[in-house]
Every structure is written in C-alpha cells, then in structure tokens.
Scaffold this active site. Sequence first.
Site, PDB file in Angstrom:
ATOM      1  N   GLY A 143       0.820  -1.209   0.000  1.00 62.01           N
ATOM      2  CA  GLY A 143       0.000   0.000   0.000  1.00 62.01           C
ATOM      3  C   GLY A 143       0.851   1.254   0.000  1.00 62.01           C
ATOM      4  N   GLY A 144       0.428   2.231   0.799  1.00 62.52           N
ATOM      5  CA  GLY A 144       1.148   3.497   0.875  1.00 62.52           C
ATOM      6  C   GLY A 144       2.555   3.369   1.404  1.00 62.52           C
ATOM      7  N   GLY A 378      23.298   9.069 -31.766  1.00 63.83           N
ATOM      8  CA  GLY A 378      22.970   9.853 -30.581  1.00 63.83           C
ATOM      9  C   GLY A 378      23.472   9.225 -29.303  1.00 63.83           C
ATOM     10  CB  ALA A 379      24.054   5.699 -28.306  1.00 67.58           C
TER      11      ALA A 379
END
Length: 488
Positions: A143-144, A378-379
């Site tokens: 949960g939280g 681009g790498a």
Amino acid sequence: MAKVDPNLLKINQLRQRKYEAAHGDAEGYERQRAKGKLTARERIQRLVDRNTFTELDLFAMTRSSGSALERPGVPGDGVVTGFAKIDLALQNRVPFIGINDSGGARIQEGVVSLAGYAEIFWRNVEASGVIPQLSLVLGPCTGGAVYSPAMTDYVFMVHDVGYMFITGPEVIKVTTGEEVTFDSLGGAEVHNVKSGVGHFLAQDEDECFDQVRRLLSFLPSNCEEPPPYLEPSDDPDRTDPRLASIIPDSAREAYDIKDVVRMVVDGGDFFEVQALYAMNIVVGFARLDGHSIGVVANQPKVMAGSLDINASSKAARFVRFCDAFNLPLVTFVDVPGFLPGTAQEYGGIIRHGSKLLYAYSEATVPKLTVITRKAYGGAYCVMCSKHIRADYNAAWPTAEIAVMGPEGAVNIVFRRELEQARDKPGRRAELVADYTEQYANPYIAAERGYIDDVIEPGNTRPVLIKALKVALGKERRRTPRRHGNIPL
C-alpha cells in the site's frame, strides 16, 4: 521488616519496563522466527557495529482509541528507531537506513495513520541528495508504505522474505480477475529483475546486511563530505596486457565489459548495482587509486550494449546519485545506438533516453570516458561525450565513432552503386572496409579535439588515474536556478 529503598524499586521497575518494551510479546517473537525472520532489534544488532545501537523512544506505546479493534499497549508503537555506527563513526547528517517489515497502515487509526505516512514521505524528499537513504525490505511492504522505500536511494530485498506492492492479490483478483501470488506480484526477484524497484537481492538477511555495509564503504555521510578514501594496495601504474586482446576480431562477437572494469579498478573490486535489471548497461561502485568512483558501462553481452528505456532510466538515476554525493564517474562506452522498434518508440525511448543525456550534462563531478569499441549516433553523445562536458575522453584503437555502423552507412550512402554491382559480391565488403578506415575510427574525433587521446588498452588504469587526479581539483559550478526540469 527491612525497609525497601524507593530508588532501588524505581530502578527495578525501569529495568522491567525496558525488558518488556524491548522484547514485546513472546507469541509475536515466535511467529517471526517461524517465518525464518529476525526481530527488528536482532536485525539492527546484526547490521551495525557491536554495542553501538542507542534506541530512541523505547517506551512509546500505541495510542488508545477506545476501539475494540485496538490492541492495547504495543511496545515501541510498532517501530524501532535509534542511531548506531557501521564500520565508520558517523556523526551529524548521517546515512539513513529503514528496515521495512509491516502489515501497512493501522485501519483503526484512519486518516491519522495516513498522515504519519505522508510525514515520512516528506522527510524522504527533504533528505534526498543530502544524506544517502537505504531501505531494507525484510517482510511485507504494501500500500502506501511502498512509497518511502521507492524514494530512497537503494532498496535491498531478501529472497522469499520481502515483498512490495501497492495493491494486493486479493484486491487484484476482485477488480481485474487476475490471480497472482504475493511473490509473483511483488517478491524480491520481481523487483530486482522486472520492475527495477529493487537494487540488491540477497539470499538471506545476513547477506543483505553485508551488502549494506559494503555499499556504505563507498559513500560519504552526506553531500558536503568527500567519499571515503581507502589507501590503495594496487599499483597506480599497473598495466594489464589482457585488455589488448579482450575485443573480439568480429564486431558481431560479444565480450563482458565487467571484465574490463575489474582489470582497471583497484584490486578488481567492483560492487554492481541492479545487477539483474536492464543488464545491457552496468552500473556500480569501485575505487581508482583509493578514490571511490561510480562506474557506468554498456554491456556488449546483452542486446549488444544498446540503450533502451530501462537501461537509460537505470543509468540516469545512478549518475544523478553519484553527482549528489561527490563520486567521480568513469564511463566505458561500447554502444551501437538506441534499441530500435515500435515497442521502444511507443514506450517513450526519446523521453527516457534524454534522462541519461540530462543526467550526464547536469553532473559536475569529475567525468572520465573510455570508448572501447563503438560509439554510434545519438548514443555517442549521450554516453558522457566531450560535448556534454566530460573532463577526459579517451578511446582504444579499436574504437569506431560515427553516425552509424559502417554496414548501415554503406547501405545508405552507396545504395545506387550497390544496386548496380549486384554481380560483384565483394564490392560491399570493399566499401565497408573503406568507410571504416576513413570515417569510423577514433583519430578523426581526436583531430577535432573530441577525444583527448587514443590509448593502448593495457594502459587504461594509469591513464584514468592521472586524469582523475587532475579532474578532482576542478571547480564545480551550476547555473543559479531552483532546479532543472528533467524529462521524467
């Protein structure tokens, strides 16, 4: 009748209350042991240096709401807190370690329990980048409660013991119809292999504690301190001739970049982070001439070392952690580019890939880069190139730096010639060889100052150590602003 000393009586009462608070109820202790788990205080004693733990709020008790749901008198209010030493004397602004083993929020406390969670989350954020924050998941964390570990720097999980999920199996079955077990939904293997939420996987709690100690040995206590320096026994001028033959003759053959890292760093000691997740990129800690460093490296053994969504996010967060805590970065590059395909494009590879570009560009710690084999497209830019302000960039003679690989480039540039030369099967190989010699080599980049040196592979260690000594003296400046807007 002898008169009872009231002070002695109070001391005995104090001892009794301390014992009760420290040991809790016997049934709870036996339930924990039956699951093969240690108690909270046993975990702390095994983790920290002997006799250094000082507990805080020992006498805290569960608030009584008058409800029938309330269990009266839970010692310590269900939490053990305090301070201790781990290997080094840690003083003000020290690392934080959270040991998580909890059933979640107390339903009977309602919004009060939620408020307590939120207060913890806020403190996690305030401490982020100021002190190292570690989370050990040694039981349920649901949960939280999962958000606090998720916001810390590193999450340690133990096989068959710890698990994390926001929504449990029962609720999932009701809402979606899926049937899933606790382990297959949020077990240690799931988060270390699939989700990337976990950073370290241990087979038992003692191995987990050893991992924590080893990690802390590389880290400073806070963002204003330098990382710990360990007097090296490894010769800073040591060369390793094995590096000269580690790159295979064929560009299609793989090798293990971790072998390269171990041959270069002090004593071959490399502490990998997230070893089972996004294995096409390798991150972890090592030492170079006694200085703690962060290592980032493409892994040719997995997906040819290409960058995908998960690898980009994994490396970006590691780079930002190192920059926050003054750890120099050493990057080993062998990358053919970003992983192509619709799944990657639809998943946002542009956005996720730019995280790594942003992280490297933003980092002001010393940044050293070695291109071992290929750096395409681009790498090349993203993997700590000179253009995003790396302090030192070197390449091995085997390095190929180009917009794309020779095969792909020839197919585009010489498309018409290749169509006309279908009856000449050797022409493609000739064009590839010519392109490689003229364009895909490190010397063109070196001529323009994009590479500081082309080095013999065996000399990588002494070269990096000399570069690190220079880079450690640089002034770290950032443009005044509240913060940048990293593409999350």
